[in-house]
Design an enzyme around this catalytic site. Structure first.
Site, PDB file in Angstrom:
ATOM      1  N   CYS A  65      83.807  41.229  18.788  1.00 19.12           N
ATOM      2  CA  CYS A  65      84.904  40.185  18.611  1.00 19.12           C
ATOM      3  C   CYS A  65      85.333  40.803  16.752  1.00 19.12           C
ATOM      4  CB  CYS A  65      84.123  39.135  18.884  1.00 19.12           C
ATOM      5  SG  CYS A  65      86.105  38.452  17.643  1.00 19.12           S
ATOM      6  N   GLU A  87      91.420  41.452  21.451  1.00 18.52           N
ATOM      7  CA  GLU A  87      90.319  42.620  21.448  1.00 18.52           C
ATOM      8  C   GLU A  87      90.982  43.948  21.845  1.00 18.52           C
ATOM      9  OE1 GLU A  87      87.744  44.420  21.469  1.00 18.52           O
ATOM     10  OE2 GLU A  87      86.620  43.222  21.536  1.00 18.52           O
TER      11      GLU A  87
END
Length: 261
Positions: A2, A111
């Protein structure tokens, strides 16, 4: 992995979800990057016996975990994520996993789908958010770091787990998601050892998130407005079929990030 996330909920919405007694005002943030302050919720406020008020508190922490034994933060790797499968055994995270588990408030995360090795194609960013909207709580770890001059700073990392099938179309890791009904158990570091909460560190259900392709604006930290979440032209869904993804670096444009050290 992340490497960027967002928190665009209002302070009142955050306060209600996490059962906080009080919270300071804050603006919406659309492109939160490593080393920047992030909002975490800890359950370590001491209350007198018989005091039924919540033990939870919201505070800001540097996104970049610093174990207490680090001598020079400038020479220590930037730990923005911790693998949930091994955090309880790793020297950097072991103490925090046992004593300082926290929740990290977010509206979703970004992402990058990275092309096969040797490809000349660029990485493609996706905005990944709950299908039903609202706030998502990432499982996290915190540590209060004291520098040589006695200054203290709270630091934090996001726990990650293997991606579910939907997220795996973009990347092979995803943040640990803690459900509201599990907040108390996760934050109870006095009675709940890491082995007691290991079941909470599983991939989110397949239908929890949706992934939307966005433009390259999110790659630059200076782009911090809602435009970074606008769908890119054309098909915005992740590619099919799922393919293994190379391990991601900490974040694009790391040199542009706001640093606290």
């Amino acid at each position: 992995m992340c490497g960027r996330f967002s928190l665009t909920a209002t302070p009142e919405e955050v306060q209600e979800l996490f059962g906080l007694e009080e919270i300071e005002d804050f603006p919406p943030r659309y492109n939160i990057a490593p080393t920047q302050p992030i909002m975490i919720i800890a359950g370590d406020r001491r209350r007198a016996e018989g005091d039924n008020r919540t033990d939870r508190r919201a505070l800001l922490a540097r996104w970049g975990f610093l174990p207490g034994w680090v001598k020079d933060p400038a020479e220590f790797p930037l730990l923005i994520n911790a693998r949930s499968e091994t955090a309880a055994e790793k020297a950097s995270f072991r103490a925090a996993m046992r004593h300082r588990r926290v929740l990290i408030a977010a509206s979703g995360f970004y992402e990058w789908h990275r092309p096969d090795k040797g490809s000349k194609e660029k990485s493609v960013p996706y905005w990944i958010k709950p299908k039903q909207g609202g706030i998502v709580a990432f499982g996290g770890l915190m540590e209060t770091y004291m520098s040589a001059d006695g200054a203290e700073i709270d630091t934090a990392a996001v726990l990650t787990t293997a991606a579910n099938q939907m997220i795996a179309r973009v990347h092979d890791r995803m943040p640990v998601v803690i459900r509201p009904e599990d907040f108390s158990r996760w934050l109870d570091c006095l009675n709940q050892e890491p082995r007691h909460v290991s079941d909470l560190m599983a991939p989110a259900p397949e239908d929890y998130f949706e992934a939307i392709r966005v433009s390259d604006l999110v790659n630059k930290v200076a782009n911090s407005g809602p435009e970074v979440q606008e769908p890119a032209p054309g098909d915005t869904t992740p590619p099919e079929p799922a393919k293994p993804v190379r391990k991601a670096k900490a974040s694009p444009a790391a040199s542009d990030q706001l640093k606290l050290f």
